[in-house]
Design a protein around this motif. Structure first.
Motif, short mmCIF file in Angstrom:
data_model
loop_
_atom_site.label_atom_id
_atom_site.label_comp_id
_atom_site.label_asym_id
_atom_site.label_seq_id
_atom_site.Cartn_x
_atom_site.Cartn_y
_atom_site.Cartn_z
N THR A 161 -12.45 1.27 -9.83
CA THR A 161 -11.43 1.78 -10.74
C THR A 161 -10.09 1.65 -10.03
N GLU A 162 -9.02 1.92 -10.74
CA GLU A 162 -7.70 1.88 -10.11
C GLU A 162 -7.61 2.90 -8.99
N GLU A 163 -8.26 4.07 -9.20
CA GLU A 163 -8.25 5.10 -8.17
C GLU A 163 -8.96 4.63 -6.91
N LYS A 164 -10.08 3.93 -7.08
CA LYS A 164 -10.81 3.42 -5.91
C LYS A 164 -10.00 2.35 -5.19
N LEU A 165 -9.32 1.51 -5.96
CA LEU A 165 -8.50 0.47 -5.34
C LEU A 165 -7.35 1.11 -4.56
N ASN A 166 -6.74 2.15 -5.12
CA ASN A 166 -5.67 2.85 -4.40
C ASN A 166 -6.19 3.52 -3.14
N ALA A 167 -7.41 4.06 -3.22
CA ALA A 167 -8.01 4.69 -2.04
C ALA A 167 -8.28 3.66 -0.95
N LEU A 168 -8.73 2.46 -1.36
CA LEU A 168 -8.97 1.38 -0.41
C LEU A 168 -7.68 1.02 0.33
N PHE A 169 -6.60 0.91 -0.40
CA PHE A 169 -5.36 0.50 0.24
C PHE A 169 -4.70 1.64 1.00
N ALA A 170 -5.05 2.87 0.67
CA ALA A 170 -4.62 3.98 1.51
C ALA A 170 -5.27 3.87 2.89
N ALA A 171 -6.54 3.42 2.90
CA ALA A 171 -7.24 3.21 4.18
C ALA A 171 -6.62 2.06 4.95
N ILE A 172 -6.25 0.99 4.24
CA ILE A 172 -5.60 -0.14 4.92
C ILE A 172 -4.22 0.26 5.42
N GLN A 173 -3.52 1.09 4.65
CA GLN A 173 -2.24 1.63 5.12
C GLN A 173 -2.42 2.43 6.41
N HIS A 174 -3.55 3.10 6.54
CA HIS A 174 -3.87 3.84 7.76
C HIS A 174 -3.89 2.88 8.96
N LEU A 175 -4.48 1.70 8.75
CA LEU A 175 -4.49 0.68 9.80
C LEU A 175 -3.07 0.18 10.08
N LYS A 176 -2.32 -0.08 9.02
CA LYS A 176 -0.96 -0.59 9.18
C LYS A 176 -0.06 0.44 9.87
N TYR A 177 -0.28 1.71 9.55
CA TYR A 177 0.51 2.78 10.16
C TYR A 177 0.32 2.79 11.68
N ASN A 178 -0.88 2.41 12.11
CA ASN A 178 -1.19 2.35 13.54
C ASN A 178 -0.81 1.00 14.15
N LYS A 179 0.01 0.24 13.43
CA LYS A 179 0.60 -1.02 13.91
C LYS A 179 -0.39 -2.19 13.96
N HIS A 180 -1.53 -2.05 13.31
CA HIS A 180 -2.48 -3.17 13.29
C HIS A 180 -2.08 -4.19 12.23
N GLU A 181 -2.40 -5.44 12.49
CA GLU A 181 -2.26 -6.49 11.48
C GLU A 181 -3.62 -6.70 10.83
N VAL A 182 -3.64 -6.91 9.51
CA VAL A 182 -4.90 -6.96 8.78
C VAL A 182 -5.03 -8.30 8.05
N VAL A 183 -6.20 -8.92 8.21
CA VAL A 183 -6.55 -10.14 7.48
C VAL A 183 -7.87 -9.88 6.76
N ILE A 184 -7.91 -10.14 5.45
CA ILE A 184 -9.13 -9.97 4.67
C ILE A 184 -9.63 -11.34 4.24
#
Length: 318
Positions: A208-231
């Motif tokens: 759902t849109e809520e699940k997608l937002n939750a997923l990207f909140a988790a990815i933002q957690h990675l970005k906040y810690n200065k990590h670069e992300v490749v999917i």
């Protein structure tokens, strides 16, 4: 005819001769070396520039550095100053996250998504090792099954190859995915700036849109810690995305939940593709918004684009 399918999608059986193309995983290091060395040869033979394709155990000397590790014999041959690099020297930290949920076992004949990902990750690790990059591995489904430290030694490489072989040889049955929870956990575990590379079909029951937002909140957690992300969004494009089925009734079985559906593909093709295209579009928009590299990884396209995407990202980080 019964067909097992990934969660949240409808797919069919691959061509029968696909099974003949799979090689035995009796020497993962050899297979990875063949992939990487073939890729490097292709780069040298092409006009493609901008990549670090010199994988010798030396680097150019920079003015002001200590001279204790200069290779004087190499200087005598080349009239250039090179520094010897040792096992503990690394340029980058990389963590590879492999989704091992049951939907990754599609298709059940021929090369499936899990097997493709294992080969791709093994090849990336071999490339990391040649570039003196530290690398770690995380195996997950609805929880983390294994996570390692990031190191660059040969012993570490073969230890992780053993973990990949185990995942390859022992695919999970009726196992769901919780990417969101896993990424939050990884963000807490990895403290130094790293490249986080995710191999997953990005399919989860009841998106759902809520699940997608939750997923990207988790990815933002990675970005906040200065990590670069490749999917790397692993898929069988013909069956999962194009919905290319024979024009006859099919019996589909969800690989994660076991739920079943009997349907004629022509009756749901348009609605299925519209829903999937909408989800993928939202995924692309979110990745662009958060400056995340999203790479389409069709299991029938080979590994060169995987290695190239990594090198592009690496060059932007160093």
């Amino acid at each position: 005819m019964e067909t097992k399918i990934p969660s949240s999608t409808l797919v069919n059986m691959p061509r029968l001769n696909d099974e003949q193309q799979i090689r035995q995983l009796d020497n993962l290091e050899l297979l990875a070396r063949q992939v990487v060395e073939g890729f490097i040869t292709g780069l040298h033979q092409s006009p493609f520039h901008g990549f670090s394709v010199e994988f010798a155990e030396h680097r150019l000397y920079n003015n002001g550095e200590s001279v204790k590790n200069i290779d004087w014999k190499l200087f005598a041959r080349t009239d250039k100053l090179f520094i010897k690099q040792f096992e503990e020297e690394t340029n980058l930290r990389c963590y590879l996250l492999l989704d091992t949920s049951s939907s990754m076992n599609f298709p059940d004949k021929g090369m499936n998504k899990l097997q493709f990902s294992v080969y791709a990750i093994a090849s990336l690790m071999y490339l990391f090792k040649k570039q003196r990059d530290a690398f770690g591995l995380c195996l997950f489904s609805d929880k983390i099954d294994h996570i390692s430290q990031a190191r660059s030694t040969s012993a570490h490489l073969f230890y992780l190859y053993a973990q990949l072989e185990k995942a390859y040889n022992e695919p999970k049955v009726n196992s769901t995915t919780d990417i969101t929870g896993v990424l939050h956990h990884v963000a807490e575990e990895i403290h130094k700036r790293s490249m986080i590379i995710i191999f997953s079909d990005m399919l989860e029951n009841g998106y759902t849109e809520e699940k997608l937002n939750a997923l990207f909140a988790a990815i933002q957690h990675l970005k906040y810690n200065k990590h670069e992300v490749v999917i790397f969004n692993v898929n069988d494009r013909q069956k999962e995305l194009d919905f290319d089925f024979d024009n006859r009734p099919h019996h589909f079985i969800d690989m994660e939940t076991g739920s079943e559906l009997k349907v004629h593909p022509s009756k749901i093709r348009e609605a299925y593709k519209a829903n999937l295209d909408n989800y993928r579009h939202q995924l692309e928009l979110k990745c662009a918004q958060y400056h995340i590299d999203l790479v389409d990884a069709n299991i029938h396209d080979g590994y060169n684009h995987i290695l190239k995407a990594y090198l592009v990202k690496r060059n932007s980080m160093i």
